[in-house]
Every structure is written in structure tokens, then in C-alpha cells.
Design an enzyme around this catalytic site. Structure first.
Site, mmCIF file in Angstrom:
data_model
loop_
_atom_site.group_PDB
_atom_site.id
_atom_site.type_symbol
_atom_site.label_atom_id
_atom_site.label_comp_id
_atom_site.label_asym_id
_atom_site.label_seq_id
_atom_site.Cartn_x
_atom_site.Cartn_y
_atom_site.Cartn_z
ATOM 1 N N ASP A 194 5.989 0.524 2.149
ATOM 2 C CA ASP A 194 6.585 -0.194 1.021
ATOM 3 C C ASP A 194 5.718 -1.376 0.583
ATOM 4 O OD1 ASP A 194 8.463 -0.710 -0.898
ATOM 5 O OD2 ASP A 194 9.930 -1.595 0.458
ATOM 6 N N HIS B 24 -0.400 2.066 -5.576
ATOM 7 C CA HIS B 24 -0.267 3.328 -4.833
ATOM 8 C C HIS B 24 -1.641 3.866 -4.429
ATOM 9 C CE1 HIS B 24 3.911 3.136 -5.584
ATOM 10 N NE2 HIS B 24 3.853 3.444 -6.860
ATOM 11 N N LEU C 100 -3.253 15.624 15.718
ATOM 12 C CA LEU C 100 -2.179 14.808 15.129
ATOM 13 C C LEU C 100 -1.367 15.699 14.202
ATOM 14 C CD1 LEU C 100 -0.869 11.990 14.406
ATOM 15 C CD2 LEU C 100 -2.462 11.917 12.481
HETATM 16 C C1 FPP Z 1 6.655 2.152 -2.010
HETATM 17 O O1 FPP Z 1 6.152 1.004 -2.655
HETATM 18 C C2 FPP Z 1 5.669 3.222 -2.053
HETATM 19 C C3 FPP Z 1 5.869 4.419 -2.641
HETATM 20 C C4 FPP Z 1 7.118 4.782 -3.326
HETATM 21 C C5 FPP Z 1 4.794 5.442 -2.679
HETATM 22 C C6 FPP Z 1 3.927 5.510 -1.466
HETATM 23 C C7 FPP Z 1 2.900 6.533 -1.698
HETATM 24 C C8 FPP Z 1 1.622 6.454 -1.326
HETATM 25 C C9 FPP Z 1 1.018 5.330 -0.576
HETATM 26 C C10 FPP Z 1 0.731 7.605 -1.648
HETATM 27 C C11 FPP Z 1 0.577 8.455 -0.436
HETATM 28 C C12 FPP Z 1 -0.131 9.656 -0.777
HETATM 29 C C13 FPP Z 1 -0.049 10.829 -0.113
HETATM 30 C C14 FPP Z 1 -0.762 11.985 -0.622
HETATM 31 C C15 FPP Z 1 0.760 11.035 1.087
HETATM 32 P P1 FPP Z 1 6.887 0.469 -3.943
HETATM 33 O O2 FPP Z 1 6.264 1.092 -5.123
HETATM 34 O O3 FPP Z 1 8.363 0.695 -3.826
HETATM 35 O O4 FPP Z 1 6.552 -1.052 -3.862
HETATM 36 P P2 FPP Z 1 7.454 -2.249 -4.418
HETATM 37 O O5 FPP Z 1 8.716 -2.271 -3.587
HETATM 38 O O6 FPP Z 1 6.599 -3.449 -4.174
HETATM 39 O O7 FPP Z 1 7.706 -1.993 -5.867
#
Ligand code: FPP
Length: 249
Positions: free
Chosen positions: A22, A39, A133
Site C-alpha cells: 500500500d 505503481h 519460491l
Molecule cells: C496500493 O496502493 C497498491 C495497489 C492497489 C497496486 C499494487 C500493484 C503493484 C505494485 C503492481 C504489481 C505488479 C504485478 C505484476 C504483481 P494505493 O494505490 O492504494 O496507494 P494509496 O493508498 O497511497 O493511494
């Protein structure tokens, strides 16, 4: 880079770590960047965390990448995330395969674009015999959805009510065959489960940090594991010391 060795005896290394990645959005906004840039930075960090997970000797890693609720985000963000999934498979699959990582998916694959489904299925098939893994990618995943799906399959299989046990339900979940997570890590400081592994995390230990996901580095990962190793896991019972005292007076 800080590469302090992990100070945890092998028997205290968690078998399964699950991560709620997050804070990508806030990481980006605080830099004046669009959320999708967060992201992308989060994806770069995931590469590093996967390598550290292998190095630390952890067998299972589950990451929460796209929830059933994330469809409600602005269309450009949803598109951006779907593009990231495809790019990661296109660009990283061979390296992950060479490193012995087995890719699995948890969630509803059938609701994704057929092109993405095909890429995911190819990645699963290619890596299915790897065992260094096991990496579970939760994509279009929701804990409640998973339980609904399990109930539907249990009913369709005609299982008698008295045969429904905790072990049986576990076998009907997307995570079939995967041990429950020992440790759940949540970045960005939020204190909630957000529909992630709500069955499997019943007795997981938690490590919550204010660090945004793109900044969660190996040093902090190591610290989380060292803190986990100090925990007294009682599963609703009492600790060994208390049990001995009760037995011996
Ligand atoms: C939460 O942060 C994050 C997500 C909803 C997406 C996480 C995805 C990735 C890191 C990409 C991973 C890729 C693969 C292929 C597995 P948020 O957007 O809710 O952050 P915020 O709370 O600060 O708005």
C-alpha cells in the site's frame, strides 16, 4: 546498500509471507507524479523484494496487487495496472523462471481481458515445476469473493454439511496447498485487512509500517522478519512457558 545479515535462526524464518503493498498513490502524489508512476515504482520495488525473499529462505510469498474493489478506481489507473501486469510478464518472466520462482495466481482470472488471461496462464505453465519460491499474485482477488467461490464449489460437489470442516474449506480456496501466511506485512500505515486472505490470515502475525510500498527496502524487510522471530505465537492457546507452569505448578 545496507546488507546487514538477517539475524534470525532458520526455525524462526516464516514459511509464508503475505504483503499488502500500500501507499503507491501517496508516494507518487507526494512527488507531484501521477498515481500510475507510484505503481511503476512499486513494481520496481517488488522485483527487489522477490529477490530478498529468495535470499532470506522464505518459501511462499503472496502479494496483493489488484483487489476485486480496485475496479472502482479511475479507468486510466485500472488500465495502467493491467498494463503493468502484462509488462511484468513480458519482461520479467524468463528471469523469474531462471531464478526458480513458481508463479501462481489467486483471484478470478476469468474476469480479465482474454489476452491477459493467456499471458498469466502461460507464466503459470512455464514455471509450474520451480520450487525455490512460490509467488502467489493476488489479482482481481477478494477474500469474500474467494469464500463465496469456495461455498459454491462445495455445494456443487454435494458435500454433506457435517463434512464441512476447516481443512475442507481450505482445500476449496484459491490458495489450496499453500500454508497459511505466518506474517502479513502492510505498508503505508493503514490498520485494516482490506479483504486480503481473510480466512488464511486468521492467526497470522502482522507487521505494519508507515513506509510507502516503493520505499519498503531490504533493510526494513529484514527488520520485519527479526520482529516476527520475537513473537510468541499462541493460536488462541497459551505460551509454552505458561503451559509448563500450569503443568508443573
Ligand atoms: C496500493 O496502493 C497498491 C495497489 C492497489 C497496486 C499494487 C500493484 C503493484 C505494485 C503492481 C504489481 C505488479 C504485478 C505484476 C504483481 P494505493 O494505490 O492504494 O496507494 P494509496 O493508498 O497511497 O493511494
Amino acid at each position: 546498500m545496507n546488507d546487514t545479515p538477517l539475524n534470525v535462526p532458520p526455525e524462526k524464518i516464516p514459511q509464508h509471507v503475505a504483503i499488502i503493498m500500500d501507499g503507491n498513490g501517496r508516494w507518487a502524489i507526494s512527488r507531484g507524479l501521477p498515481r500510475v508512476a507510484g505503481h511503476k515504482a512499486g513494481t520496481e520495488n517488488l522485483r527487489r523484494v522477490i529477490r530478498s525473499t529468495v535470499e532470506f529462505g522464505i518459501k511462499y510469498l503472496t502479494i496483493y496487487a489488484f483487489s476485486t474493489e480496485n475496479w472502482g478506481r479511475p479507468p486510466e489507473e485500472v488500465q495502467g495496472l493491467m498494463g503493468i501486469l502484462q509488462d511484468v510478464i513480458d519482461r520479467e518472466l524468463n528471469e523469474l523462471h531462471d531464478e526458480g520462482v513458481q508463479l501462481r495466481h489467486i483471484g478470478r482470472l476469468e474476469r480479465l481481458d482474454p489476452k491477459i488471461q493467456a499471458k498469466v496462464l502461460h507464466a503459470i505453465e512455464l514455471t509450474k515445476n520451480n520450487d525455490r519460491l512460490i509467488l502467489n499474485i493476488a489479482w482481481n482477488y477478494g477474500g469474500r469473493d474467494e469464500i463465496i467461490c469456495a461455498i459454491q464449489k462445495i455445494l456443487k460437489d454435494g458435500i454433506a454439511p457435517d463434512d464441512v470442516t476447516s481443512e475442507l474449506v481450505s482445500r476449496y480456496l484459491f490458495t489450496v496447498g499453500v500454508p497459511d501466511p505466518d506474517l502479513v506485512i502492510r505498508t503505508s500505515g493503514e490498520l485494516r485487512i482490506s479483504n486480503f486472505l481473510i480466512w488464511q490470515a486468521a492467526y497470522s502475525e502482522w507487521y505494519v509500517t508507515p513506509t510507502f510500498w516503493p520505499d519498503f527496502d531490504k533493510d526494513e524487510y529484514r527488520r520485519a522478519l527479526e520482529i516476527f522471530a520475537q513473537r510468541d505465537r499462541r493460536y488462541g492457546g497459551v505460551s509454552e512457558a505458561v503451559a509448563n507452569k500450569a503443568r508443573n505448578g
